[in-house]
Design a protein around this motif. Structure first.
Motif, PDB file in Angstrom:
ATOM      1  N   SER A   1     -30.391 -55.501 -16.367  1.00  0.00           N
ATOM      2  CA  SER A   1     -29.591 -54.787 -16.845  1.00  0.00           C
ATOM      3  C   SER A   1     -30.151 -53.366 -16.859  1.00  0.00           C
ATOM      4  O   SER A   1     -31.373 -53.316 -17.343  1.00  0.00           O
ATOM      5  CB  SER A   1     -28.956 -55.169 -18.208  1.00  0.00           C
ATOM      6  N   GLY A   2     -29.408 -52.478 -16.758  1.00  0.00           N
ATOM      7  CA  GLY A   2     -29.810 -50.989 -16.730  1.00  0.00           C
ATOM      8  C   GLY A   2     -29.090 -49.867 -15.743  1.00  0.00           C
ATOM      9  O   GLY A   2     -27.981 -50.339 -15.388  1.00  0.00           O
ATOM     10  N   ILE A   3     -29.762 -48.586 -15.644  1.00  0.00           N
ATOM     11  CA  ILE A   3     -29.050 -47.711 -14.843  1.00  0.00           C
ATOM     12  C   ILE A   3     -29.624 -47.535 -13.611  1.00  0.00           C
ATOM     13  O   ILE A   3     -30.756 -47.692 -13.405  1.00  0.00           O
ATOM     14  CB  ILE A   3     -29.090 -46.327 -15.690  1.00  0.00           C
ATOM     15  N   LEU A   4     -28.878 -47.746 -12.572  1.00  0.00           N
ATOM     16  CA  LEU A   4     -29.223 -47.595 -11.141  1.00  0.00           C
ATOM     17  C   LEU A   4     -30.126 -45.964 -10.877  1.00  0.00           C
ATOM     18  O   LEU A   4     -29.547 -44.866 -11.515  1.00  0.00           O
ATOM     19  CB  LEU A   4     -28.218 -47.563 -10.236  1.00  0.00           C
ATOM     20  N   SER A   5     -31.466 -46.066 -10.545  1.00  0.00           N
ATOM     21  CA  SER A   5     -31.947 -44.903 -10.093  1.00  0.00           C
ATOM     22  C   SER A   5     -32.048 -44.629  -8.598  1.00  0.00           C
ATOM     23  O   SER A   5     -32.294 -43.451  -8.462  1.00  0.00           O
ATOM     24  CB  SER A   5     -33.320 -44.821 -10.856  1.00  0.00           C
ATOM     25  N   ALA A   6     -31.711 -45.716  -7.869  1.00  0.00           N
ATOM     26  CA  ALA A   6     -31.745 -45.432  -6.570  1.00  0.00           C
ATOM     27  C   ALA A   6     -30.896 -46.470  -6.101  1.00  0.00           C
ATOM     28  O   ALA A   6     -31.014 -47.741  -6.400  1.00  0.00           O
ATOM     29  CB  ALA A   6     -33.011 -45.341  -6.004  1.00  0.00           C
ATOM     30  N   VAL A   7     -30.122 -46.063  -4.798  1.00  0.00           N
ATOM     31  CA  VAL A   7     -29.339 -47.127  -3.886  1.00  0.00           C
ATOM     32  C   VAL A   7     -29.691 -46.734  -2.424  1.00  0.00           C
ATOM     33  O   VAL A   7     -29.488 -45.498  -2.008  1.00  0.00           O
ATOM     34  CB  VAL A   7     -27.764 -46.823  -4.277  1.00  0.00           C
ATOM     35  N   ASP A   8     -30.111 -47.752  -1.734  1.00  0.00           N
ATOM     36  CA  ASP A   8     -30.514 -47.431  -0.447  1.00  0.00           C
ATOM     37  C   ASP A   8     -29.881 -48.527   0.260  1.00  0.00           C
ATOM     38  O   ASP A   8     -30.242 -49.538   0.683  1.00  0.00           O
ATOM     39  CB  ASP A   8     -32.174 -47.640  -0.224  1.00  0.00           C
ATOM     40  N   PRO A   9     -28.695 -48.302   0.869  1.00  0.00           N
ATOM     41  CA  PRO A   9     -27.932 -49.138   1.773  1.00  0.00           C
ATOM     42  C   PRO A   9     -28.796 -49.335   3.271  1.00  0.00           C
ATOM     43  O   PRO A   9     -28.434 -50.461   3.573  1.00  0.00           O
ATOM     44  CB  PRO A   9     -26.459 -48.239   2.141  1.00  0.00           C
ATOM     45  N   THR A  10     -29.368 -48.452   3.709  1.00  0.00           N
ATOM     46  CA  THR A  10     -30.324 -48.930   4.824  1.00  0.00           C
ATOM     47  C   THR A  10     -31.347 -49.994   4.726  1.00  0.00           C
ATOM     48  O   THR A  10     -31.287 -50.936   5.448  1.00  0.00           O
ATOM     49  CB  THR A  10     -30.662 -47.463   5.330  1.00  0.00           C
TER      50      THR A  10
ATOM     51  N   SER B   1     -31.285 -52.267  -0.783  1.00  0.00           N
ATOM     52  CA  SER B   1     -31.922 -52.227  -2.270  1.00  0.00           C
ATOM     53  C   SER B   1     -31.468 -51.371  -3.105  1.00  0.00           C
ATOM     54  O   SER B   1     -30.620 -50.275  -2.825  1.00  0.00           O
ATOM     55  CB  SER B   1     -33.481 -51.903  -1.861  1.00  0.00           C
ATOM     56  N   VAL B   2     -31.604 -51.711  -4.480  1.00  0.00           N
ATOM     57  CA  VAL B   2     -31.432 -50.746  -5.432  1.00  0.00           C
ATOM     58  C   VAL B   2     -32.561 -51.177  -6.557  1.00  0.00           C
ATOM     59  O   VAL B   2     -33.374 -51.949  -6.493  1.00  0.00           O
ATOM     60  CB  VAL B   2     -30.183 -51.497  -6.470  1.00  0.00           C
ATOM     61  N   THR B   3     -32.714 -49.698  -7.233  1.00  0.00           N
ATOM     62  CA  THR B   3     -33.675 -49.579  -8.218  1.00  0.00           C
ATOM     63  C   THR B   3     -33.170 -49.186  -9.540  1.00  0.00           C
ATOM     64  O   THR B   3     -32.255 -48.509  -9.759  1.00  0.00           O
ATOM     65  CB  THR B   3     -34.819 -48.486  -7.629  1.00  0.00           C
TER      66      THR B   3
ATOM     67  N   VAL C   1     -37.690 -51.720 -11.430  1.00  0.00           N
ATOM     68  CA  VAL C   1     -37.554 -52.902 -10.757  1.00  0.00           C
ATOM     69  C   VAL C   1     -36.887 -52.478  -9.154  1.00  0.00           C
ATOM     70  O   VAL C   1     -36.004 -51.700  -9.359  1.00  0.00           O
ATOM     71  CB  VAL C   1     -37.363 -54.014 -11.109  1.00  0.00           C
ATOM     72  N   VAL C   2     -37.297 -53.242  -8.149  1.00  0.00           N
ATOM     73  CA  VAL C   2     -36.437 -52.771  -6.815  1.00  0.00           C
ATOM     74  C   VAL C   2     -35.951 -54.249  -6.566  1.00  0.00           C
ATOM     75  O   VAL C   2     -36.805 -55.258  -6.581  1.00  0.00           O
ATOM     76  CB  VAL C   2     -37.203 -52.386  -5.820  1.00  0.00           C
ATOM     77  N   VAL C   3     -34.742 -54.198  -6.484  1.00  0.00           N
ATOM     78  CA  VAL C   3     -33.938 -55.687  -5.970  1.00  0.00           C
ATOM     79  C   VAL C   3     -33.482 -55.554  -4.727  1.00  0.00           C
ATOM     80  O   VAL C   3     -32.509 -54.689  -4.490  1.00  0.00           O
ATOM     81  CB  VAL C   3     -32.868 -56.099  -7.156  1.00  0.00           C
ATOM     82  N   MET C   4     -33.747 -56.452  -3.962  1.00  0.00           N
ATOM     83  CA  MET C   4     -33.277 -56.409  -2.450  1.00  0.00           C
ATOM     84  C   MET C   4     -31.733 -57.073  -2.536  1.00  0.00           C
ATOM     85  O   MET C   4     -31.396 -58.070  -3.360  1.00  0.00           O
ATOM     86  CB  MET C   4     -34.198 -57.347  -1.593  1.00  0.00           C
ATOM     87  N   VAL C   5     -30.982 -56.501  -1.579  1.00  0.00           N
ATOM     88  CA  VAL C   5     -29.450 -56.879  -1.551  1.00  0.00           C
ATOM     89  C   VAL C   5     -29.494 -57.445  -0.107  1.00  0.00           C
ATOM     90  O   VAL C   5     -29.584 -56.734   1.032  1.00  0.00           O
ATOM     91  CB  VAL C   5     -28.494 -55.697  -1.758  1.00  0.00           C
TER      92      VAL C   5
ATOM     93  N   VAL D   1     -25.482 -51.361 -14.271  1.00  0.00           N
ATOM     94  CA  VAL D   1     -25.336 -52.608 -13.769  1.00  0.00           C
ATOM     95  C   VAL D   1     -25.777 -53.705 -14.297  1.00  0.00           C
ATOM     96  O   VAL D   1     -26.824 -53.628 -15.368  1.00  0.00           O
ATOM     97  CB  VAL D   1     -26.126 -52.611 -12.193  1.00  0.00           C
ATOM     98  N   MET D   2     -25.382 -54.957 -14.030  1.00  0.00           N
ATOM     99  CA  MET D   2     -26.072 -56.263 -14.432  1.00  0.00           C
ATOM    100  C   MET D   2     -26.451 -56.941 -13.321  1.00  0.00           C
ATOM    101  O   MET D   2     -25.410 -57.090 -12.249  1.00  0.00           O
ATOM    102  CB  MET D   2     -25.182 -57.000 -15.311  1.00  0.00           C
ATOM    103  N   ILE D   3     -27.485 -57.590 -13.039  1.00  0.00           N
ATOM    104  CA  ILE D   3     -28.088 -58.269 -11.890  1.00  0.00           C
ATOM    105  C   ILE D   3     -28.423 -59.732 -12.174  1.00  0.00           C
ATOM    106  O   ILE D   3     -29.051 -59.836 -13.204  1.00  0.00           O
ATOM    107  CB  ILE D   3     -28.981 -57.405 -11.112  1.00  0.00           C
TER     108      ILE D   3
END
Length: 391
Positions: A233-242, A245-247, A257-261, A340-342
């Motif tokens: 859980s936390g605040i998104l610092s980066a979103v990379d649709p290409t 991933s989200v950070t 942390v970086v989480v792959m989507v 977000v929550m993941i």
């Protein structure tokens, strides 16, 4: 409530049982029915279980739980036995004719290898698809009524402490408690394997069905399903649709942390101002699990995840169940600065999102100081939009 068992092939006598899974945490709680055979057919014989895909005269085409379709020729004079859903032996089996088998039925066939692909069956043990559906519906309703869940925070012999937000529940296991555990990063109930109390660890997510005390503080477990997943859980610092991933900086660990989507990730958003209030079944109501099962739900049943600890069907809210009903959104809808929550699976150092949920600012703000953020169950994965059932 059983997942797949390997068939034994070397014992002299046979005890075949059909079992229907109960947890399908996304949508329905029930996995596909399976056969367990203990012991099995003579060594010269082969056995196969599966769902009847096609029938042509005395030839059956089966779709097994794993692998390619199998063609089975039923020998003249072969015994065809029908047993009820949930039966554990052949004592109550009814002898029927071959024309009693229909597409969609589950069978366990035993015979000798053929000259070509497949084999010739001397015996067919059958469970009717209608019986399976009724069994699933009853079990789904029971999971909704008497199911509970959360994060395992302590293991003290046969007693487990399960936390959901600020609420703690003592789960008493017994020698008859059935244990199942998800393997790897899978959230499909049919992938859950027979397990034991010894395999449960703190930090696991757990779903339990059993008799609760009047105040919901203790549960005597009849069945438990566990899995190891990361909750972030936390605040998104980066979103990379290409890159897909989200950070974010995780609130609990204070680490970035970086989480792959991936295409299999569930991306959802709570509507603005529509987040569940804290206290609806406890801040951890969302920790209640809805294991995915690949089966229809009972009408009106929310599946095993229909209530948090102390909250069965109708008692309190369930974030996981609500999330399952939300429409999917694209990754491009997620923006830096959002809370977000993941729920994520972990392989080595790589995290992959199972569920990514935005619009949770109110939920995280309601978390008491010093408490871990409420968690989101992974086992709504696979539930169709609208919350009707599993895939």
């Amino acid at each position: 409530m059983l997942s797949s068992f390997k068939l034994g092939l070397r014992a002299v006598t046979l005890r075949a049982s059909f079992a229907v899974g109960v947890l399908s945490l996304g949508g329905a709680v029930v996995a596909a029915p399976v056969f367990a055979q203990t012991p099995a057919a003579p060594a010269a014989s082969v056995s196969q279980r599966g769902t009847v895909k096609a029938i042509s005269g005395a030839t059956l085409t089966l779709t097994p739980d794993k692998g390619d379709d199998v063609v089975v020729a039923v020998a003249p004079g072969a015994r065809v036995l029908q047993i009820a859903a949930g039966s554990t032996d052949l004592k109550s089996a009814k002898v029927i004719t071959l024309d009693g088998i229909a597409v969609g039925d589950r069978v366990l066939v035993t015979g000798k290898p053929g000259d070509t692909a497949g084999f010739t069956a001397s015996r067919v043990i059958l469970m009717k698809s209608d019986d399976i559906a009724q069994k699933r519906a009853a079990e789904a309703a029971d999971w909704q009524k008497r199911g509970s869940g959360g994060i395992v925070t302590a293991v003290n012999g046969p007693v487990l402490t399960v936390s959901a937000g600020t609420k703690k529940t003592q789960v008493q296991t017994t020698p008859t408690t059935i244990f199942r555990r998800y393997a790897g990063g899978s959230v499909k109930f049919e992938d859950a394997q027979p397990s034991s109390l010894a395999q449960i660890h703190t930090g696991d997510q757990m779903r339990v069905r059993g008799a609760a005390s009047d105040d919901g503080s203790t549960i005597t477990a009849e069945e438990i399903v566990t899995g190891s997943f990361r909750n972030l859980s936390g605040i998104l610092s980066a979103v990379d649709p290409t890159a897909g991933s989200v950070t974010l900086k995780d609130i609990a660990t204070k680490k970035t942390v970086v989480v792959m989507v991936t295409a299999n990730s569930q991306l959802k958003a709570l509507p603005a101002g529509g987040g569940m209030r804290a206290g609806a079944g406890g801040p951890g109501a969302g920790a209640a699990m809805t294991p995915g099962a690949g089966a229809p739900r009972a009408a009106g049943a929310g599946g095993p995840g229909a209530g948090g600890p102390g909250g069965g069907g109708g008692r309190g809210g369930d974030l996981s169940q609500r999330v399952a009903r939300l429409p999917a959104v694209p990754l491009t809808d997620f923006k830096t600065g959002q809370a977000v929550m993941i729920v994520a699976s972990q392989t080595d150092d790589s995290l992959t999102a199972i569920t990514l949920l935005s619009g949770v600012e109110n939920l995280l703000a309601a978390t008491p100081s010093g408490e871990a953020p409420m968690t989101l169950s992974p086992w709504t994965t696979g539930a169709p939009e609208g919350g009707g059932g599993a895939q």
